[in-house]
Design an enzyme around this catalytic site. Structure first.
Site, PDB file in Angstrom:
ATOM      1  N   HIS A  34      14.100  20.556  38.408  1.00  0.00           N
ATOM      2  CA  HIS A  34      13.864  20.842  39.535  1.00  0.00           C
ATOM      3  C   HIS A  34      13.954  22.134  39.872  1.00  0.00           C
ATOM      4  CE1 HIS A  34      18.051  22.969  37.867  1.00  0.00           C
ATOM      5  NE2 HIS A  34      18.713  21.843  37.839  1.00  0.00           N
ATOM      6  N   HIS A  37      15.732  24.772  37.018  1.00  0.00           N
ATOM      7  CA  HIS A  37      14.508  25.557  35.949  1.00  0.00           C
ATOM      8  C   HIS A  37      13.314  25.616  35.871  1.00  0.00           C
ATOM      9  CE1 HIS A  37      16.274  20.877  35.118  1.00  0.00           C
ATOM     10  NE2 HIS A  37      17.135  21.455  34.351  1.00  0.00           N
ATOM     11  N   GLY A 147      20.552  29.511  32.392  1.00  0.00           N
ATOM     12  CA  GLY A 147      20.861  29.532  33.735  1.00  0.00           C
ATOM     13  C   GLY A 147      22.805  29.453  33.921  1.00  0.00           C
ATOM     14  N   ASP A 150      25.392  26.979  34.306  1.00  0.00           N
ATOM     15  CA  ASP A 150      25.964  26.667  32.616  1.00  0.00           C
ATOM     16  C   ASP A 150      26.792  27.971  31.852  1.00  0.00           C
ATOM     17  OD1 ASP A 150      25.383  23.488  32.312  1.00  0.00           O
ATOM     18  OD2 ASP A 150      23.779  24.483  33.529  1.00  0.00           O
ATOM     19  N   SER A 186      20.773  18.510  37.656  1.00  0.00           N
ATOM     20  CA  SER A 186      19.539  16.872  37.250  1.00  0.00           C
ATOM     21  C   SER A 186      20.903  16.185  37.639  1.00  0.00           C
ATOM     22  CB  SER A 186      18.804  17.089  35.791  1.00  0.00           C
ATOM     23  OG  SER A 186      18.791  17.944  35.664  1.00  0.00           O
ATOM     24  N   ARG A 187      22.178  16.039  37.555  1.00  0.00           N
ATOM     25  CA  ARG A 187      22.550  15.391  37.785  1.00  0.00           C
ATOM     26  C   ARG A 187      23.375  15.133  39.399  1.00  0.00           C
ATOM     27  NH1 ARG A 187      25.234  17.573  32.742  1.00  0.00           N
ATOM     28  NH2 ARG A 187      25.495  15.303  31.283  1.00  0.00           N
TER      29      ARG A 187
END
Ligand code: AMP
Length: 289
Positions: A34, A37, A147, A150, A186-187
């Site tokens: 996405h 990223h 990133g 996290d 992504s989740r």
């Protein structure tokens, strides 16, 4: 854009590029790419001459009850996005090549990996740091971009590089958000339309509430966290934690502009995390439409 699957092929390409004097920038991912990223890719492009993106859903960092089997995968789409963004080499190793047998030697992080995400996901960061160490050995980058989404992971990777003398630098980029404040992940693809519109926004709202409590003069971590927990207490949200830590991953005794506020919560079956640097505020994070 080149694609490498074999581990030795990946290393050979990187070494050949470096032998030509090119700096290698590296963005490790689990795919389902996405804009978050892709901003890391842009940053790697600024810092290096060649950009490698890896896509590897690392079984070692998932607990037995976690979402390894259903983790979203779309390699065809990832290829197009990476290629359009100017990635030079996509590294897509196979699990059987990365782990021909269960690893005996692993990177075992210390106490800062046992709290927050590490407490919720035992063994998670040993899995993350082990695969990151392997990927660094295979790609041999000059710089790797992570990133802040996290945050605990990014800080632990910095310590991995520092403590084990990896010859590269780590660059950490701000969190990319949707217009309404939801951090890209992504989740997020797991969320139903209703969850996406309603309960999923409780995390960024909690971060804003903590930021406002701090800006309003509350430096007491307990009070700031309470403001976050109150905002998380919304229908459809199962809060896990609100925390305040420093760059050293230690809990703070007083909240300052450098303190990072973190939240984790479940929305339905989807576990989401988010964070903000109090002095910056989530209003400062880049948005995408
Ligand atoms: P993942 O594919 O989830 O393992 O993430 C790969 C890298 O992208 C990690 O360094 C993440 O922190 C980073 N990342 C994930 N989501 C975002 C975001 N919304 N903004 C910036 N970076 C992100």
């Amino acid at each position: 854009m080149l694609e490498r699957v074999g581990l030795a092929d990946m290393r050979a390409w990187s070494r050949a590029e470096r032998a030509r004097g090119r700096r290698i920038g590296f963005v490790p991912t689990m795919g389902c790419l996405h804009e978050g990223h892709l901003r890391l890719v842009d940053r790697a492009r600024e810092l290096a001459d060649r950009v490698v993106v890896s896509i590897f859903v690392n079984p070692l960092q998932f607990g037995p009850q976690e979402d390894l089997a259903r983790y979203p995968r779309d390699l065809a789409r990832d290829r197009t996005l990476a290629s359009d963004r100017g990635v030079d080499c996509l590294f897509v190793p196979e699990a059987g090549a990365m782990y021909p047998e269960p690893p005996v030697a692993r990177v075992v992080p210390g106490a800062p990996a046992d709290m927050l995400e590490g407490a919720a996901r035992p063994g998670h960061f040993a899995g993350v740091l082990t695969v990151v160490a392997k990927l660094f050995h295979l790609v041999e980058p000059d710089v790797a971009v992570f990133g802040r989404k996290d945050f605990q992971q990014a800080m632990l990777v910095k310590r991995l590089v520092q403590d084990l003398d990896f010859p590269l630098t780590i660059d950490v980029m701000p969190t990319i958000r949707e217009l309404d404040g939801l951090a890209l992940s992504s989740r997020n693809t797991y969320l139903s339309t209703d969850e996406r519109r309603g309960p999923a926004l409780a995390l960024s709202r909690a971060l804003r509430a903590m930021e406002q409590a701090w800006r309003g003069g509350d430096a007491d971590p307990a009070a700031v966290k309470r403001a976050g927990m109150d905002a998380l207490a919304a229908p459809g949200v199962m809060s896990e934690y609100c925390a305040l830590i420093g760059e050293d991953l230690q809990p703070v005794t007083r909240a300052t502009a450098h303190t990072v506020a973190l939240v984790a919560a479940r929305v339905g079956t989807t576990r989401l995390i988010d964070n903000v640097v109090l002095g910056e505020g989530i209003g400062a994070d880049p948005r995408v439409a």
